[in-house]
Design a protein around this motif. Sequence first.
Motif, PDB file in Angstrom:
ATOM      1  N   ASP A  25       0.832  -1.204   0.000  1.00 19.26           N
ATOM      2  CA  ASP A  25       0.000   0.000   0.000  1.00 19.26           C
ATOM      3  C   ASP A  25       0.864   1.250   0.000  1.00 19.26           C
ATOM      4  OD1 ASP A  25      -2.042  -1.800   0.183  1.00 19.26           O
ATOM      5  OD2 ASP A  25      -2.608  -1.302   2.254  1.00 19.26           O
ATOM      6  N   ALA A  26       1.953   1.206   0.770  1.00 16.27           N
ATOM      7  CA  ALA A  26       2.840   2.358   0.852  1.00 16.27           C
ATOM      8  C   ALA A  26       3.498   2.645  -0.498  1.00 16.27           C
ATOM      9  CB  ALA A  26       3.903   2.125   1.919  1.00 16.27           C
ATOM     10  N   VAL A  27       3.986   1.610  -1.170  1.00 13.55           N
ATOM     11  CA  VAL A  27       4.645   1.795  -2.461  1.00 13.55           C
ATOM     12  C   VAL A  27       3.674   2.385  -3.475  1.00 13.55           C
ATOM     13  CG1 VAL A  27       5.663   0.587  -4.424  1.00 13.55           C
ATOM     14  CG2 VAL A  27       6.391   0.020  -2.111  1.00 13.55           C
ATOM     15  N   VAL A  28       2.468   1.839  -3.533  1.00 11.68           N
ATOM     16  CA  VAL A  28       1.464   2.356  -4.468  1.00 11.68           C
ATOM     17  C   VAL A  28       1.172   3.825  -4.178  1.00 11.68           C
ATOM     18  CG1 VAL A  28      -0.938   2.165  -5.234  1.00 11.68           C
ATOM     19  CG2 VAL A  28       0.441   0.105  -4.902  1.00 11.68           C
ATOM     20  N   GLY A  29       1.011   4.164  -2.910  1.00 12.62           N
ATOM     21  CA  GLY A  29       0.722   5.542  -2.548  1.00 12.62           C
ATOM     22  C   GLY A  29       1.853   6.494  -2.912  1.00 12.62           C
ATOM     23  N   PHE A  30       3.095   6.085  -2.623  1.00 12.71           N
ATOM     24  CA  PHE A  30       4.237   6.947  -2.945  1.00 12.71           C
ATOM     25  C   PHE A  30       4.391   7.121  -4.456  1.00 12.71           C
ATOM     26  CE2 PHE A  30       5.988   5.750   1.356  1.00 12.71           C
ATOM     27  CZ  PHE A  30       5.926   7.031   1.874  1.00 12.71           C
ATOM     28  N   VAL A  31       4.222   6.032  -5.209  1.00  9.19           N
ATOM     29  CA  VAL A  31       4.384   6.115  -6.666  1.00  9.19           C
ATOM     30  C   VAL A  31       3.277   6.962  -7.289  1.00  9.19           C
ATOM     31  CG1 VAL A  31       4.329   4.783  -8.807  1.00  9.19           C
ATOM     32  CG2 VAL A  31       5.658   3.956  -6.856  1.00  9.19           C
ATOM     33  N   CYS A  32       2.034   6.710  -6.918  1.00 12.02           N
ATOM     34  CA  CYS A  32       0.929   7.473  -7.488  1.00 12.02           C
ATOM     35  C   CYS A  32       1.034   8.949  -7.109  1.00 12.02           C
ATOM     36  CB  CYS A  32      -0.408   6.902  -7.018  1.00 12.02           C
ATOM     37  SG  CYS A  32      -0.826   5.302  -7.740  1.00 12.02           S
ATOM     38  N   GLY A  33       1.468   9.212  -5.885  1.00 10.89           N
ATOM     39  CA  GLY A  33       1.646  10.598  -5.482  1.00 10.89           C
ATOM     40  C   GLY A  33       2.770  11.283  -6.234  1.00 10.89           C
ATOM     41  N   ALA A  34       3.808  10.529  -6.593  1.00 11.36           N
ATOM     42  CA  ALA A  34       4.960  11.102  -7.292  1.00 11.36           C
ATOM     43  C   ALA A  34       4.667  11.412  -8.751  1.00 11.36           C
ATOM     44  CB  ALA A  34       6.150  10.140  -7.206  1.00 11.36           C
ATOM     45  N   LEU A  35       3.621  10.831  -9.316  1.00 11.20           N
ATOM     46  CA  LEU A  35       3.314  11.085 -10.722  1.00 11.20           C
ATOM     47  C   LEU A  35       3.008  12.556 -10.980  1.00 11.20           C
ATOM     48  CD1 LEU A  35       1.130   7.983 -11.683  1.00 11.20           C
ATOM     49  CD2 LEU A  35       3.502   8.467 -12.312  1.00 11.20           C
ATOM     50  N   ASP A  36       2.350  13.214 -10.022  1.00 14.63           N
ATOM     51  CA  ASP A  36       1.975  14.616 -10.201  1.00 14.63           C
ATOM     52  C   ASP A  36       3.211  15.513 -10.281  1.00 14.63           C
ATOM     53  OD1 ASP A  36       0.872  17.119 -10.206  1.00 14.63           O
ATOM     54  OD2 ASP A  36      -0.240  16.912  -8.348  1.00 14.63           O
ATOM     55  N   PRO A  37       4.034  15.613  -9.223  1.00 16.42           N
ATOM     56  CA  PRO A  37       5.214  16.475  -9.332  1.00 16.42           C
ATOM     57  C   PRO A  37       6.206  15.977 -10.379  1.00 16.42           C
ATOM     58  CG  PRO A  37       5.293  15.180  -7.304  1.00 16.42           C
ATOM     59  CD  PRO A  37       3.936  14.994  -7.880  1.00 16.42           C
ATOM     60  N   GLY A  38       6.284  14.658 -10.563  1.00 19.07           N
ATOM     61  CA  GLY A  38       7.186  14.118 -11.571  1.00 19.07           C
ATOM     62  C   GLY A  38       6.810  14.567 -12.971  1.00 19.07           C
ATOM     63  N   ALA A  39       5.512  14.570 -13.256  1.00 20.98           N
ATOM     64  CA  ALA A  39       5.047  14.991 -14.581  1.00 20.98           C
ATOM     65  C   ALA A  39       5.357  16.471 -14.831  1.00 20.98           C
ATOM     66  CB  ALA A  39       3.549  14.736 -14.709  1.00 20.98           C
ATOM     67  N   TRP A  40       5.151  17.286 -13.798  1.00 21.84           N
ATOM     68  CA  TRP A  40       5.459  18.712 -13.949  1.00 21.84           C
ATOM     69  C   TRP A  40       6.954  18.935 -14.142  1.00 21.84           C
ATOM     70  CZ3 TRP A  40       2.060  22.269 -15.115  1.00 21.84           C
ATOM     71  CH2 TRP A  40       0.715  22.067 -14.778  1.00 21.84           C
ATOM     72  N   LEU A  41       7.776  18.159 -13.449  1.00 19.20           N
ATOM     73  CA  LEU A  41       9.222  18.302 -13.586  1.00 19.20           C
ATOM     74  C   LEU A  41       9.678  17.922 -14.992  1.00 19.20           C
ATOM     75  CD1 LEU A  41      11.975  18.868 -12.294  1.00 19.20           C
ATOM     76  CD2 LEU A  41      12.030  16.476 -11.557  1.00 19.20           C
ATOM     77  N   VAL A  42       9.207  16.786 -15.476  1.00 13.08           N
ATOM     78  CA  VAL A  42       9.588  16.330 -16.822  1.00 13.08           C
ATOM     79  C   VAL A  42       9.082  17.310 -17.874  1.00 13.08           C
ATOM     80  CG1 VAL A  42       9.256  14.511 -18.539  1.00 13.08           C
ATOM     81  CG2 VAL A  42       9.732  13.909 -16.160  1.00 13.08           C
ATOM     82  N   TRP A  43       7.850  17.765 -17.690  1.00  8.31           N
ATOM     83  CA  TRP A  43       7.288  18.728 -18.643  1.00  8.31           C
ATOM     84  C   TRP A  43       8.120  20.012 -18.670  1.00  8.31           C
ATOM     85  CZ3 TRP A  43       5.115  23.629 -17.674  1.00  8.31           C
ATOM     86  CH2 TRP A  43       4.477  24.226 -18.764  1.00  8.31           C
ATOM     87  N   GLY A  44       8.458  20.526 -17.504  1.00  2.00           N
ATOM     88  CA  GLY A  44       9.214  21.764 -17.447  1.00  2.00           C
ATOM     89  C   GLY A  44      10.606  21.651 -18.034  1.00  2.00           C
ATOM     90  N   LEU A  45      11.246  20.492 -17.854  1.00  6.69           N
ATOM     91  CA  LEU A  45      12.624  20.313 -18.308  1.00  6.69           C
ATOM     92  C   LEU A  45      12.736  19.900 -19.774  1.00  6.69           C
ATOM     93  CD1 LEU A  45      14.212  18.499 -15.224  1.00  6.69           C
ATOM     94  CD2 LEU A  45      14.494  20.891 -15.906  1.00  6.69           C
ATOM     95  N   TYR A  46      11.791  19.052 -20.250  1.00  8.50           N
ATOM     96  CA  TYR A  46      11.985  18.428 -21.555  1.00  8.50           C
ATOM     97  C   TYR A  46      10.830  18.607 -22.539  1.00  8.50           C
ATOM     98  CZ  TYR A  46      15.494  15.999 -18.749  1.00  8.50           C
ATOM     99  OH  TYR A  46      16.538  15.714 -17.900  1.00  8.50           O
ATOM    100  N   VAL A  47       9.606  18.756 -22.048  1.00  5.79           N
ATOM    101  CA  VAL A  47       8.441  18.693 -22.926  1.00  5.79           C
ATOM    102  C   VAL A  47       7.890  20.071 -23.270  1.00  5.79           C
ATOM    103  CG1 VAL A  47       6.112  17.710 -23.168  1.00  5.79           C
ATOM    104  CG2 VAL A  47       7.872  16.449 -21.907  1.00  5.79           C
TER     105      VAL A  47
END
Length: 221
Positions: A141-163
Amino acid sequence: MTDLDRLERLGRASGVAFVLVSLGTILSATLVSPTFTWTGSALSDLGAPGTATALLLNGGLVLSGLVALPFVAWLYRYGRNGLERTGGAALGVSAVLSALVGVFPTGTPQHFPVAVAFFLSVPVALWTHATGSYRAGQARDAVVGFVCGALDPGAWLVWGLYVRTVAPGLAIPEIVGVLGLHAWALYTVFSSRRQGSGRTREDRTDGTDGRERATPGGWDQ
């Protein structure tokens, strides 16, 4: 059927309904809009006053926020510890903020701070709940929560740097963050359903509420 049974059923149904309403609203609006593009638009553009999709998107955001509230109550009621309950309460804040994005569409002065607060609140809520799951000994449960939560800031980071240079619209990082929340909600609902209600017949008849056993996302071993 006890009140706790009803809350479990309503909470699970609410989690699924929230995803269906939220995702259905967004995808329908993108299909109906004659101007929306995934690379050049923001999802909020679909709710701009005067557009053909304004009522669909804004109404759907308000409805999905309201529909999510029983799910939030279920998360809070059956949290295994204070952190899980805090995470559930924080998701309630996210649900309210989602509804407020519909109340204050793009072009209004309240829209930007409300939208930013929503996207910031989602990873905070999921990571808080995931930390509680980890402390409760529920690694999956912890892994799923951390990964799903990381998708939001991760997507913004990738978008800002590369996309951003090739897809300046905000829709891509926005939908990734939303899908992370949706994935976590569905995981929580269906993983608990597979395990069944952790409250035994004795729990139901001896006056205890079974909080130590019945938990969203999974069940204490």
